[in-house]
Design a protein around this motif. Structure first.
Motif, PDB file in Angstrom:
ATOM      1  N   SER A  38      23.880  55.902  19.544  1.00 42.07           N
ATOM      2  CA  SER A  38      22.950  55.637  18.440  1.00 42.07           C
ATOM      3  C   SER A  38      21.505  55.536  18.929  1.00 42.07           C
ATOM      4  O   SER A  38      20.572  55.902  18.207  1.00 42.07           O
ATOM      5  CB  SER A  38      23.352  54.354  17.703  1.00 42.07           C
ATOM      6  OG  SER A  38      23.313  53.238  18.578  1.00 42.07           O
ATOM      7  N   GLY A  39      21.314  55.052  20.149  1.00 38.89           N
ATOM      8  CA  GLY A  39      19.960  54.916  20.679  1.00 38.89           C
ATOM      9  C   GLY A  39      19.524  56.061  21.569  1.00 38.89           C
ATOM     10  O   GLY A  39      18.452  56.021  22.173  1.00 38.89           O
ATOM     11  N   PHE A  40      20.352  57.088  21.653  1.00 33.72           N
ATOM     12  CA  PHE A  40      20.057  58.218  22.540  1.00 33.72           C
ATOM     13  C   PHE A  40      19.020  59.130  21.906  1.00 33.72           C
ATOM     14  O   PHE A  40      19.071  59.429  20.709  1.00 33.72           O
ATOM     15  CB  PHE A  40      21.351  59.000  22.822  1.00 33.72           C
ATOM     16  CG  PHE A  40      21.215  60.075  23.867  1.00 33.72           C
ATOM     17  CD1 PHE A  40      21.281  59.748  25.205  1.00 33.72           C
ATOM     18  CD2 PHE A  40      21.032  61.396  23.515  1.00 33.72           C
ATOM     19  CE1 PHE A  40      21.161  60.725  26.185  1.00 33.72           C
ATOM     20  CE2 PHE A  40      20.916  62.386  24.467  1.00 33.72           C
ATOM     21  CZ  PHE A  40      20.977  62.053  25.817  1.00 33.72           C
ATOM     22  N   ASN A  41      18.070  59.592  22.706  1.00 34.00           N
ATOM     23  CA  ASN A  41      17.048  60.528  22.242  1.00 34.00           C
ATOM     24  C   ASN A  41      17.458  61.933  22.659  1.00 34.00           C
ATOM     25  O   ASN A  41      17.309  62.298  23.825  1.00 34.00           O
ATOM     26  CB  ASN A  41      15.681  60.173  22.828  1.00 34.00           C
ATOM     27  CG  ASN A  41      14.594  61.160  22.413  1.00 34.00           C
ATOM     28  OD1 ASN A  41      14.816  62.016  21.543  1.00 34.00           O
ATOM     29  ND2 ASN A  41      13.421  61.048  23.014  1.00 34.00           N
ATOM     30  N   LEU A  63      30.863  61.620  27.632  1.00 37.46           N
ATOM     31  CA  LEU A  63      32.045  61.338  28.445  1.00 37.46           C
ATOM     32  C   LEU A  63      32.286  59.837  28.566  1.00 37.46           C
ATOM     33  O   LEU A  63      33.435  59.389  28.649  1.00 37.46           O
ATOM     34  CB  LEU A  63      31.888  61.984  29.827  1.00 37.46           C
ATOM     35  CG  LEU A  63      31.895  63.517  29.820  1.00 37.46           C
ATOM     36  CD1 LEU A  63      31.407  64.061  31.162  1.00 37.46           C
ATOM     37  CD2 LEU A  63      33.285  64.054  29.506  1.00 37.46           C
ATOM     38  N   ILE A  64      31.221  59.046  28.566  1.00 38.11           N
ATOM     39  CA  ILE A  64      31.362  57.590  28.608  1.00 38.11           C
ATOM     40  C   ILE A  64      31.961  57.086  27.293  1.00 38.11           C
ATOM     41  O   ILE A  64      32.874  56.242  27.287  1.00 38.11           O
ATOM     42  CB  ILE A  64      30.003  56.922  28.888  1.00 38.11           C
ATOM     43  CG1 ILE A  64      29.551  57.228  30.322  1.00 38.11           C
ATOM     44  CG2 ILE A  64      30.079  55.414  28.674  1.00 38.11           C
ATOM     45  CD1 ILE A  64      28.161  56.727  30.656  1.00 38.11           C
ATOM     46  N   ILE A  65      31.455  57.603  26.162  1.00 40.39           N
ATOM     47  CA  ILE A  65      32.001  57.210  24.859  1.00 40.39           C
ATOM     48  C   ILE A  65      33.483  57.590  24.777  1.00 40.39           C
ATOM     49  O   ILE A  65      34.315  56.821  24.272  1.00 40.39           O
ATOM     50  CB  ILE A  65      31.218  57.873  23.707  1.00 40.39           C
ATOM     51  CG1 ILE A  65      29.720  57.515  23.777  1.00 40.39           C
ATOM     52  CG2 ILE A  65      31.806  57.473  22.356  1.00 40.39           C
ATOM     53  CD1 ILE A  65      29.407  56.075  23.543  1.00 40.39           C
ATOM     54  N   LEU A  66      33.831  58.782  25.271  1.00 40.76           N
ATOM     55  CA  LEU A  66      35.229  59.215  25.283  1.00 40.76           C
ATOM     56  C   LEU A  66      36.086  58.240  26.085  1.00 40.76           C
ATOM     57  O   LEU A  66      37.193  57.869  25.669  1.00 40.76           O
ATOM     58  CB  LEU A  66      35.338  60.622  25.883  1.00 40.76           C
ATOM     59  CG  LEU A  66      36.751  61.188  26.069  1.00 40.76           C
ATOM     60  CD1 LEU A  66      37.401  61.459  24.724  1.00 40.76           C
ATOM     61  CD2 LEU A  66      36.720  62.473  26.909  1.00 40.76           C
ATOM     62  N   SER A  93      29.372  50.282  24.113  1.00 40.52           N
ATOM     63  CA  SER A  93      28.985  51.637  24.530  1.00 40.52           C
ATOM     64  C   SER A  93      28.373  52.454  23.390  1.00 40.52           C
ATOM     65  O   SER A  93      27.700  53.453  23.638  1.00 40.52           O
ATOM     66  CB  SER A  93      30.195  52.386  25.098  1.00 40.52           C
ATOM     67  OG  SER A  93      31.131  52.710  24.075  1.00 40.52           O
ATOM     68  N   LEU A  94      28.600  52.072  22.138  1.00 35.52           N
ATOM     69  CA  LEU A  94      28.125  52.860  21.000  1.00 35.52           C
ATOM     70  C   LEU A  94      26.599  53.012  20.945  1.00 35.52           C
ATOM     71  O   LEU A  94      26.107  54.071  20.540  1.00 35.52           O
ATOM     72  CB  LEU A  94      28.649  52.272  19.687  1.00 35.52           C
ATOM     73  CG  LEU A  94      30.155  52.434  19.447  1.00 35.52           C
ATOM     74  CD1 LEU A  94      30.571  51.785  18.131  1.00 35.52           C
ATOM     75  CD2 LEU A  94      30.544  53.917  19.448  1.00 35.52           C
ATOM     76  N   PRO A  95      25.805  51.980  21.320  1.00 27.85           N
ATOM     77  CA  PRO A  95      24.346  52.183  21.340  1.00 27.85           C
ATOM     78  C   PRO A  95      23.896  53.291  22.291  1.00 27.85           C
ATOM     79  O   PRO A  95      22.768  53.792  22.146  1.00 27.85           O
ATOM     80  CB  PRO A  95      23.806  50.821  21.798  1.00 27.85           C
ATOM     81  CG  PRO A  95      24.844  49.843  21.361  1.00 27.85           C
ATOM     82  CD  PRO A  95      26.149  50.563  21.529  1.00 27.85           C
TER      83      PRO A  95
END
Length: 505
Positions: free
Chosen positions: A53-56, A89-92, A48-50
């Motif tokens: 890190s890949g979010f614009n 919320l997904i990362i959480l 899920s971390l990308p």
């Protein structure tokens, strides 16, 4: 922006498939089930971390989009994507799920594989809720959440678990039925279940009000808002520690997320007309429920009522925007209000998880959640006491912790809407400190109260890892909220612009 590889699908289906594999292992080798569950939870978090890190952060468009036909006859799609609202919320969710598995490592001895599997499956389902862009797919995930949580409370819960599970199921399912009716109505208007197409529907004010009320029935129960909050304390008290953690840290946030994804953009005019109702319910939750927490004798019930009060800040922040934007000199406060509500959701996810885990540590040793059973814990468990005091102060909104940031942003924004809103909201800093410090004083400090407390042993390495990780998260967000605020700013600004345009034809 489409993903080069299906990150969202992997984050959804890895824990679900992993959970099924853990069930296949069974209880013949519980240790294998534990290690496999932990491996799946850690892998899901890493995958899920990308998303971050890949979010614009410079665009409000949906990112990491996956789209494929599902039920073509009804134009239902397997349609996933995230923006600055859903991604944190997904990362959480993937972060907290690791600690739920670790926390149950030695505590759960009955049907271990099924317990671990239930949480893994629920993790995938909750990620599906946050990433679904097809309304029917969203509804399937939304309802599917009830099943593993129903089993977690019903199988591994306390003595009154049957009552708590039935009450939990009836409340949440009843509200969801009205949401389904609203979704089907909009399907006939839009010709598909595409949530983003719902945002552009031209609906009359009467249509919007009815749809808004239907959504309110579902989301208010999930948050939960006063007066449909009574299921939550019962569910928390009877749930095992892991169930309380997921319930408070993640599941309550799904109600707040629903307001941002459905109510505000689809029915902005009805939201503006009925903002007084939501603001009133939110302020009652902040003030009245705070006083209810003050008289609780059960630590879990106290923290459960505290959660209701803190989630009142979330809905207050979301619906004050209409009163703020009505004042041309204060329009910038509307974005601050939305940001405060979102930061409060993430912050509460960390703090509530930590508070319930602290109660779980004590319960595992003494099998009591009654405040009167404790006293002088610091004398036997100094490291645990340090963590519990830290999280308690965070829960009370101590500056420098994440608990302060979201509440401060909402209170600051509420001054732009109405002084008395700000005044009532700010009382939580007093009431919250009162019930939190009262509990800490009775449980942690003073002389050793009884021989059971005298036999307590300090936290293990496993427990230290869990509490220390959450403490770092609470401090990081409290000292440096910028990375979180930055990724959500454009998406929230786009939502704000969207709700300011009338949808009445």
């Amino acid at each position: 922006m489409s993903a080069d590889w299906p990150i969202l699908s992997a984050t959804i289906w890895l824990p679900i498939i992993g959970g099924l594999m853990v069930i296949a292992i069974g209880d013949k080798n519980s240790n294998n089930a534990r290690w496999m569950s932990l491996a799946v939870a850690v892998m899901t978090f890493v995958i899920s971390l990308p998303l971050y890190s890949g979010f614009n952060p410079g665009t409000a468009e949906m990112q990491f989009v996956e789209r494929a036909p599902w039920i073509s006859y009804f134009n239902i799609e397997y349609y996933l994507g995230v923006d600055g609202i859903s991604m944190p919320l997904i990362i959480l969710t993937t972060f907290i799920s690791i600690f739920v598995i670790v926390a149950a490592w030695e505590v759960i001895q009955y049907k271990v594989s099924y317990y671990m599997a239930a949480f893994l499956i629920m993790e995938g389902i909750m990620v599906g809720v946050f990433s679904a862009l097809d309304a029917m797919l969203f509804y399937v995930f939304w309802e599917a959440m009830l099943i593993p949580m129903f089993l977690i409370i019903g199988v591994w819960g306390g003595p009154n678990r049957v009552y708590a599970t039935i009450k939990f199921f009836l409340y949440t399912f009843f509200g969801s039925v009205f949401m389904l009716v609203a979704l089907i109505y909009m399907y006939f208007q839009a010709g598909s279940f595409d949530i983003l197409s719902f945002h552009t529907l031209k609906l009359t004010l009467n249509e919007q009000i009815l749809i808004f009320i239907a959504f309110l029935m579902a989301f208010a129960v999930k948050v939960p808002m006063w007066p449909v909050h009574t299921w939550l304390p019962d569910a928390h008290v009877e749930a095992p520690t892991g169930g309380s953690v997921i319930l408070a840290a993640i599941m309550l946030k799904i109600g707040g997320y629903g307001f941002l994804r459905f109510s505000l953009p689809i029915t902005p005019d009805a939201s503006s007309e009925l903002d007084w109702l939501i603001i009133s319910m939110s302020l009652i939750a902040v003030v009245y429920i705070g006083f209810v927490a003050l008289v609780q004798q059960d630590m879990k019930k106290l923290i459960a009522y505290s959660s209701i009060a803190h989630m009142g800040f979330v809905t207050l922040g979301f619906f004050m925007i209409f009163m703020i934007t009505a004042n041309p000199d204060a329009s910038t406060g509307a974005l601050l209000s939305l940001q405060g509500g979102m930061v409060q959701m993430i912050s509460h996810g960390f703090i509530s998880a930590a508070m319930f885990l602290c109660v779980g540590v004590l319960y595992d040793r003494m099998h009591s959640r009654e405040i009167s059973s404790y006293g002088g814990v610091v004398n036997r468990m100094p490291w645990f006491a340090a963590f519990m005091v830290f999280f308690a102060m965070s829960n009370a909104g101590l500056p420098g912790t994440s608990g302060f940031v979201g509440e401060f942003m909402v209170i600051l924004a509420s001054f732009r809407a109405n002084f008395w809103f700000a005044f009532l909201a700010a009382t939580t800093l007093i009431i919250g400190a009162a019930y939190t410090l009262w509990m800490v004083k009775r449980v942690v400090f003073g002389e050793i109260a009884n021989e059971n407390v005298a036999k307590l042993e300090d936290i293990t390495g496993r427990e230290t890892f869990i509490l220390a990780s959450l403490a770092v998260a609470v401090l990081a967000l409290g000292v440096w909220p910028g990375p979180l605020v930055d990724v959500m700013e454009v998406s929230l600004a786009n939502l704000l612009q969207h709700v300011s345009v009338t949808k009445i034809p």
